[in-house]
Every structure is written in C-alpha cells, then in structure tokens.
Design a protein around this motif. Structure first.
Motif, PDB file in Angstrom:
ATOM      1  N   LEU A   1       0.834  -1.198   0.000  1.00 40.76           N
ATOM      2  CA  LEU A   1       0.000   0.000   0.000  1.00 40.76           C
ATOM      3  C   LEU A   1       0.873   1.253   0.000  1.00 40.76           C
ATOM      4  O   LEU A   1       1.935   1.282   0.576  1.00 40.76           O
ATOM      5  N   VAL A   2       0.380   2.290  -0.645  1.00 42.32           N
ATOM      6  CA  VAL A   2       1.090   3.558  -0.708  1.00 42.32           C
ATOM      7  C   VAL A   2       0.170   4.660  -0.212  1.00 42.32           C
ATOM      8  O   VAL A   2      -0.993   4.704  -0.576  1.00 42.32           O
ATOM      9  N   ALA A   3       0.695   5.572   0.585  1.00 42.74           N
ATOM     10  CA  ALA A   3      -0.118   6.674   1.087  1.00 42.74           C
ATOM     11  C   ALA A   3      -0.181   7.776   0.036  1.00 42.74           C
ATOM     12  O   ALA A   3       0.809   8.074  -0.619  1.00 42.74           O
ATOM     13  N   SER A   4      -1.366   8.376  -0.119  1.00 38.89           N
ATOM     14  CA  SER A   4      -1.504   9.497  -1.052  1.00 38.89           C
ATOM     15  C   SER A   4      -2.622  10.407  -0.577  1.00 38.89           C
ATOM     16  O   SER A   4      -3.783  10.056  -0.695  1.00 38.89           O
ATOM     17  N   GLY A   5      -2.259  11.527  -0.024  1.00 37.45           N
ATOM     18  CA  GLY A   5      -3.247  12.515   0.388  1.00 37.45           C
ATOM     19  C   GLY A   5      -4.266  12.025   1.394  1.00 37.45           C
ATOM     20  O   GLY A   5      -5.446  12.286   1.262  1.00 37.45           O
ATOM     21  N   GLY A   6      -3.842  11.301   2.410  1.00 40.36           N
ATOM     22  CA  GLY A   6      -4.763  10.834   3.430  1.00 40.36           C
ATOM     23  C   GLY A   6      -5.454   9.534   3.082  1.00 40.36           C
ATOM     24  O   GLY A   6      -6.177   8.986   3.879  1.00 40.36           O
ATOM     25  N   MET A   7      -5.233   9.030   1.881  1.00 40.94           N
ATOM     26  CA  MET A   7      -5.808   7.748   1.481  1.00 40.94           C
ATOM     27  C   MET A   7      -4.701   6.832   0.993  1.00 40.94           C
ATOM     28  O   MET A   7      -3.776   7.274   0.339  1.00 40.94           O
ATOM     29  N   SER A   8      -4.791   5.585   1.332  1.00 36.34           N
ATOM     30  CA  SER A   8      -3.865   4.591   0.812  1.00 36.34           C
ATOM     31  C   SER A   8      -4.623   3.797  -0.230  1.00 36.34           C
ATOM     32  O   SER A   8      -5.736   3.353   0.011  1.00 36.34           O
ATOM     33  N   THR A   9      -4.014   3.645  -1.398  1.00 37.82           N
ATOM     34  CA  THR A   9      -4.718   2.930  -2.454  1.00 37.82           C
ATOM     35  C   THR A   9      -3.827   1.906  -3.133  1.00 37.82           C
ATOM     36  O   THR A   9      -2.617   2.042  -3.165  1.00 37.82           O
ATOM     37  N   GLN A  10      -4.455   0.906  -3.648  1.00 36.71           N
ATOM     38  CA  GLN A  10      -3.824  -0.103  -4.472  1.00 36.71           C
ATOM     39  C   GLN A  10      -4.936  -0.643  -5.343  1.00 36.71           C
ATOM     40  O   GLN A  10      -6.115  -0.481  -5.016  1.00 36.71           O
ATOM     41  N   ALA A  11      -4.607  -1.272  -6.425  1.00 43.17           N
ATOM     42  CA  ALA A  11      -5.615  -1.719  -7.372  1.00 43.17           C
ATOM     43  C   ALA A  11      -6.776  -2.461  -6.697  1.00 43.17           C
ATOM     44  O   ALA A  11      -7.920  -2.262  -7.055  1.00 43.17           O
ATOM     45  N   ALA A  12      -6.484  -3.287  -5.703  1.00 47.12           N
ATOM     46  CA  ALA A  12      -7.533  -4.102  -5.110  1.00 47.12           C
ATOM     47  C   ALA A  12      -7.982  -3.629  -3.730  1.00 47.12           C
ATOM     48  O   ALA A  12      -8.838  -4.241  -3.138  1.00 47.12           O
ATOM     49  N   LEU A  13      -7.411  -2.550  -3.206  1.00 42.02           N
ATOM     50  CA  LEU A  13      -7.727  -2.117  -1.855  1.00 42.02           C
ATOM     51  C   LEU A  13      -7.646  -0.605  -1.754  1.00 42.02           C
ATOM     52  O   LEU A  13      -6.674  -0.002  -2.178  1.00 42.02           O
ATOM     53  N   THR A  14      -8.687   0.013  -1.212  1.00 38.02           N
ATOM     54  CA  THR A  14      -8.696   1.456  -0.999  1.00 38.02           C
ATOM     55  C   THR A  14      -8.970   1.719   0.466  1.00 38.02           C
ATOM     56  O   THR A  14      -9.930   1.190   1.021  1.00 38.02           O
ATOM     57  N   CYS A  15      -8.116   2.531   1.097  1.00 35.48           N
ATOM     58  CA  CYS A  15      -8.253   2.819   2.520  1.00 35.48           C
ATOM     59  C   CYS A  15      -8.297   4.316   2.757  1.00 35.48           C
ATOM     60  O   CYS A  15      -7.634   5.077   2.063  1.00 35.48           O
ATOM     61  N   LYS A  16      -9.090   4.715   3.744  1.00 37.12           N
ATOM     62  CA  LYS A  16      -9.110   6.115   4.153  1.00 37.12           C
ATOM     63  C   LYS A  16      -9.010   6.168   5.673  1.00 37.12           C
ATOM     64  O   LYS A  16      -9.424   5.235   6.367  1.00 37.12           O
ATOM     65  N   ALA A  17      -8.441   7.252   6.168  1.00 42.48           N
ATOM     66  CA  ALA A  17      -8.307   7.426   7.609  1.00 42.48           C
ATOM     67  C   ALA A  17      -9.686   7.343   8.249  1.00 42.48           C
ATOM     68  O   ALA A  17     -10.663   7.881   7.729  1.00 42.48           O
ATOM     69  N   TYR A  18      -9.781   6.655   9.365  1.00 44.64           N
ATOM     70  CA  TYR A  18     -11.079   6.445  10.012  1.00 44.64           C
ATOM     71  C   TYR A  18     -11.066   6.984  11.443  1.00 44.64           C
ATOM     72  O   TYR A  18     -11.906   7.768  11.811  1.00 44.64           O
ATOM     73  N   GLY A  19     -10.117   6.534  12.269  1.00 45.40           N
ATOM     74  CA  GLY A  19      -9.910   7.075  13.600  1.00 45.40           C
ATOM     75  C   GLY A  19     -11.078   6.991  14.560  1.00 45.40           C
ATOM     76  O   GLY A  19     -11.347   7.942  15.280  1.00 45.40           O
TER      77      GLY A  19
END
Length: 124
Positions: free
Chosen positions: A35-53
C-alpha cells in the motif's frame, strides 16, 4: 430453537462473505504490504483505505488478518466485547469493508513489509 436462529443470524453473513472471498480469484485482495499513502488515502488496485480514527466493539471472537481478505493469514484473535481502535476503513476488490487496527499503512513504500492488521467489519 432460539439458539439456532441466533447462531445463524451471526454466522451466516460471515460464512457468506468467506464463500465470496474464496469462490473466485478476483475476490482476494492484494497484500497490504504494498500500500502507498496518497493525500490521506492509501490505495492499491484491489484495496482502498481512508483514515477512520474511531473505535468499535467486537460482537464475537474476531480473527485478526494480515490483509483485507478472509483468505489472508490470521495472526491472532480479539475477544468478544473488546473495544478496538479502527485507524483505517478499507474496501477490498469485492466491496467488503475491513478495518486496519494497527495504524501501519501511512509510512510504507511499495514492497516494504508492514505490520498492518485487519478485521472484517461484520465483527463490529
């Protein structure tokens, strides 16, 4: 009879999700270690993540996975009724919501092993 219905209501969604994740090759999410971080979201072709906290409480004994997929290795379990800090909300390639519970997604370049751990949203 009530015990059977309660078990079915709790276990059936998890079993269905597991069947979907293992039924087709496209259902498995890519490994969390790229996974790579980009502007508060980590994305990869099969997985998208956003900060939740936020926090959540487990509703059953919850397996902790190395990736956002039911086929990912289980490293441990969290007991029912435990409060868990949910650092990231991630959606895998089949649309299932998983939570990253260690906060280890941000600082990792592609190919760098991470200690990220995920739990399935159905356990909260």
């Amino acid at each position: 009879m009530k015990r059977s219905k309660a078990w079915t209501a709790l276990a059936l969604p998890v079993l269905v999700a597991s069947a979907v994740l293992t039924a087709s090759p496209s259902a498995t999410a890519a490994s969390a270690d790229t996974l790579v971080a980009s502007g508060g979201m980590s994305t990869q072709a099969a997985l998208t993540c956003k900060a939740y906290g936020r926090g959540g409480v487990t509703n059953a004994r919850t397996p902790v996975h190395t990736g956002a997929s039911g086929s990912s290795t289980v490293t441990s379990y969290i007991g029912a009724g435990r409060t868990v800090h949910l650092y990231y909300e991630c959606v895998n390639s089949v649309g299932n919501v998983w939570y990253e519970i260690t906060g280890d997604l941000d600082e990792n370049a592609p190919g760098t092993p991470v200690n990220a751990r995920f739990i399935y949203s159905g356990y909260l």
